[in-house]
Design a protein around this motif. Structure first.
Motif, short mmCIF file in Angstrom:
data_model
loop_
_atom_site.label_atom_id
_atom_site.label_comp_id
_atom_site.label_asym_id
_atom_site.label_seq_id
_atom_site.Cartn_x
_atom_site.Cartn_y
_atom_site.Cartn_z
N GLN A 30 -48.74 -14.78 -105.76
CA GLN A 30 -49.07 -16.16 -105.39
C GLN A 30 -49.49 -16.25 -103.92
OE1 GLN A 30 -46.30 -19.87 -105.86
NE2 GLN A 30 -45.97 -19.02 -103.82
N ASN A 31 -48.71 -15.57 -103.07
CA ASN A 31 -48.93 -15.74 -101.64
C ASN A 31 -50.16 -15.01 -101.10
OD1 ASN A 31 -46.84 -17.50 -101.56
ND2 ASN A 31 -45.33 -16.01 -100.86
N THR A 32 -50.76 -14.13 -101.90
CA THR A 32 -52.02 -13.54 -101.45
C THR A 32 -53.14 -14.57 -101.54
OG1 THR A 32 -52.70 -12.83 -103.64
CG2 THR A 32 -51.43 -11.25 -102.37
N GLY A 33 -52.94 -15.60 -102.38
CA GLY A 33 -53.99 -16.60 -102.57
C GLY A 33 -55.17 -16.07 -103.39
N LYS A 34 -55.01 -14.89 -103.97
CA LYS A 34 -56.14 -14.27 -104.69
C LYS A 34 -56.08 -14.46 -106.19
CE LYS A 34 -57.05 -10.55 -101.42
NZ LYS A 34 -56.36 -9.29 -101.12
N TYR A 35 -55.04 -15.14 -106.68
CA TYR A 35 -54.88 -15.25 -108.12
C TYR A 35 -54.77 -16.72 -108.53
CZ TYR A 35 -53.57 -10.35 -107.55
OH TYR A 35 -53.56 -9.03 -107.23
N ASP A 36 -55.25 -16.98 -109.73
CA ASP A 36 -55.07 -18.31 -110.30
C ASP A 36 -53.77 -18.25 -111.11
OD1 ASP A 36 -55.36 -20.78 -111.40
OD2 ASP A 36 -57.08 -20.27 -112.69
N MET A 37 -52.70 -18.78 -110.54
CA MET A 37 -51.35 -18.53 -111.07
C MET A 37 -50.87 -19.63 -112.02
SD MET A 37 -50.16 -15.79 -109.39
CE MET A 37 -48.41 -15.95 -109.70
N HIS A 38 -50.33 -19.22 -113.16
CA HIS A 38 -49.71 -20.15 -114.11
C HIS A 38 -48.31 -19.65 -114.43
CE1 HIS A 38 -54.03 -20.41 -114.66
NE2 HIS A 38 -53.85 -21.67 -115.00
N ILE A 39 -47.33 -20.49 -114.20
CA ILE A 39 -45.95 -20.10 -114.47
C ILE A 39 -45.36 -21.11 -115.44
CG2 ILE A 39 -43.73 -19.50 -113.44
CD1 ILE A 39 -45.94 -17.91 -112.12
N MET A 40 -44.88 -20.59 -116.55
CA MET A 40 -44.47 -21.48 -117.64
C MET A 40 -42.97 -21.41 -117.92
SD MET A 40 -45.90 -21.22 -121.48
CE MET A 40 -44.90 -19.82 -121.86
N ILE A 41 -42.36 -22.56 -118.03
CA ILE A 41 -40.97 -22.62 -118.49
C ILE A 41 -41.03 -22.70 -120.01
CG2 ILE A 41 -38.79 -23.89 -118.37
CD1 ILE A 41 -39.57 -24.81 -115.58
N LEU A 73 -41.81 -19.51 -105.31
CA LEU A 73 -42.94 -20.07 -106.06
C LEU A 73 -43.14 -21.49 -105.55
CD1 LEU A 73 -42.33 -18.75 -109.67
CD2 LEU A 73 -44.10 -18.04 -108.06
N ASP A 74 -44.38 -21.94 -105.60
CA ASP A 74 -44.72 -23.15 -104.87
C ASP A 74 -45.65 -24.01 -105.75
OD1 ASP A 74 -46.03 -24.93 -103.15
OD2 ASP A 74 -45.83 -23.55 -101.44
N PHE A 75 -45.30 -25.27 -105.93
CA PHE A 75 -46.11 -26.16 -106.77
C PHE A 75 -47.54 -26.29 -106.26
CE2 PHE A 75 -41.92 -28.22 -107.91
CZ PHE A 75 -41.98 -27.91 -109.26
N ASP A 76 -47.73 -26.12 -104.96
CA ASP A 76 -49.09 -26.28 -104.42
C ASP A 76 -49.94 -25.03 -104.61
OD1 ASP A 76 -48.57 -28.86 -103.64
OD2 ASP A 76 -47.70 -28.20 -101.74
N LYS A 77 -49.29 -23.91 -104.87
CA LYS A 77 -50.05 -22.67 -105.00
C LYS A 77 -50.12 -22.16 -106.44
CE LYS A 77 -48.63 -21.16 -100.39
NZ LYS A 77 -47.65 -20.28 -99.75
N SER A 78 -49.22 -22.62 -107.30
CA SER A 78 -49.18 -22.15 -108.69
C SER A 78 -49.07 -23.36 -109.60
CB SER A 78 -47.95 -21.28 -108.92
OG SER A 78 -48.01 -20.10 -108.16
#
Ligand code: TRP
Length: 351
Positions: A30-41, A73-78
């Protein structure tokens, strides 16, 4: 851009096994900013073996969200979202079910093991039996090509790849074949339990949780299994298959020796001493405890802060779920068009 999807079942708080096996990696990605991140509960998946215990799953949604955020993990980045709020996933699963045989599902080693652990015998819920298919829907709905997971999830990724190949060859190239992203340090793929069992697992009660108090961590480390043949300090010991050393493999860095145990320069030196004899379990556990305390303290403190504002977290999960739903709806539309069942879109029925 690489698209990442992963998730966790909200059946309890997350533990160290989740942390080294997958969470840490996700945060780095996430923190590289290079990925489109989806994290699912994955609440819907959690219900496949907890249909009669809805509250357990409901209550753990915020626990898992807190664990995520406290690790970074960050709502603004993932995009962080709740599985059951994306009905498109059910629809995808329904079509994928036709591409998988019963015998293929029966061969899934992780599901087999879980059925055994839960003592289901002949009474396996159909939803549980078929969850690898629903997991394929989770992954493909977002066209994820990377799935950061622990080793036990490899059969799910393989099943997903088979579904993708089958779908793309029968209908049209719509779905993307994912690859699992395992931790770089192979020791982290499957952290054993405190009792030496193969896996750290809630149901076995052998976990250190990310939210554990400092005192709990200390007590748990002190209670850990070590080498049963290492009876006196001067006896030679084994570091292979010794949970305390496996945890050190996973967590210890050279700077930890400088900070907490300057008698050794690195883990190799410490292991050599243990193997030759003369190094007691108490010293090794004390060192491991220092390392875990240092790693978990900031996480626990952040968690306590975040827990004060649950309405904010639910608002963000709601927004994340809406965003995720748009992506899944787009894929479902492509899937139905590829299958030729988007009857009212265009004039396909007329031709
Ligand atoms: N099966 C995963 C677990 O047991 C949770 C999960 C559900 C998942 N859907 C997923 C993981 C999709 C990766 C991708 O924790």
């Amino acid at each position: 851009m690489d698209i990442v999807l992963t998730g966790d079942r909200p059946t309890g708080k997350l533990h160290l096994g989740h942390y080294v096996g997958s969470l840490k990696r996700r945060v780095e990605m996430q923190n590289t900013g290079k990925y489109d991140m989806h994290i699912m509960i994955a609440d819907a998946q959690a219900l496949t073996d907890n249909a009669d215990d809805i509250n357990k799953v409901r209550n753990n949604i915020s626990e898992v969200a807190l664990d995520y955020l406290s690790c970074g993990l960050d709502f603004d980045k993932s995009t962080i979202f709740i599985q059951s709020q994306i009905p498109e996933l059910c629809e995808l699963s329904f079509y994928y079910m036709n591409l998988v045989t019963v015998s293929r599902l029966q061969r899934n080693p992780t599901v087999k093991n879980e059925i055994h652990l839960r003592g289901f015998k002949q009474s396996v819920p159909v939803g549980f039996f078929t969850y690898p298919i629903s997991q394929a829907a989770d992954i493909t709905a977002f066209k994820a090509n990377l799935v950061p997971v622990g080793e036990d999830q490899l059969p799910m990724i393989e099943q997903t790849r088979e579904i993708v190949r089958s779908f793309n060859s029968i209908y049209k190239e719509v779905l993307v074949e994912p690859t699992a992203v395992l931790p770089e340090n192979s020791r982290c793929s499957r952290l054993p339990g405190l009792d030496g069992a193969a896996k750290m697992s809630k149901s076995l009660g052998n976990c250190i949780y990310l939210s554990d108090s400092s005192n709990d961590i200390k007590k748990k480390v002190q209670s850990m299994f070590t080498d049963p043949t290492h009876l006196r300090i001067e006896d030679p010991g084994h570091t292979e298959n010794n949970p305390v050393f496996i945890y050190l493999d996973a967590f210890c860095r050279d700077e930890h020796f400088k900070a907490f145990l300057p008698a050794y320069a690195n883990l190799a030196e410490m292991k050599a001493h243990y193997e030759r004899g003369g190094l007691g379990d108490g010293t090794v556990k004390k060192f491991l405890n220092e390392i875990l305390q240092a790693e978990l303290k900031p996480i626990r403190e952040k968690r306590e802060e975040l827990a004060k504002d649950l309405p904010y977290i639910f608002e963000k999960l709601h927004q994340g779920s809406q965003k995720a739903r748009e992506v899944a709806a787009q894929t479902l539309d492509e899937v139905k068009t590829a299958m030729g069942i988007n009857y009212f879109n265009g004039n396909s029925l007329i031709k």
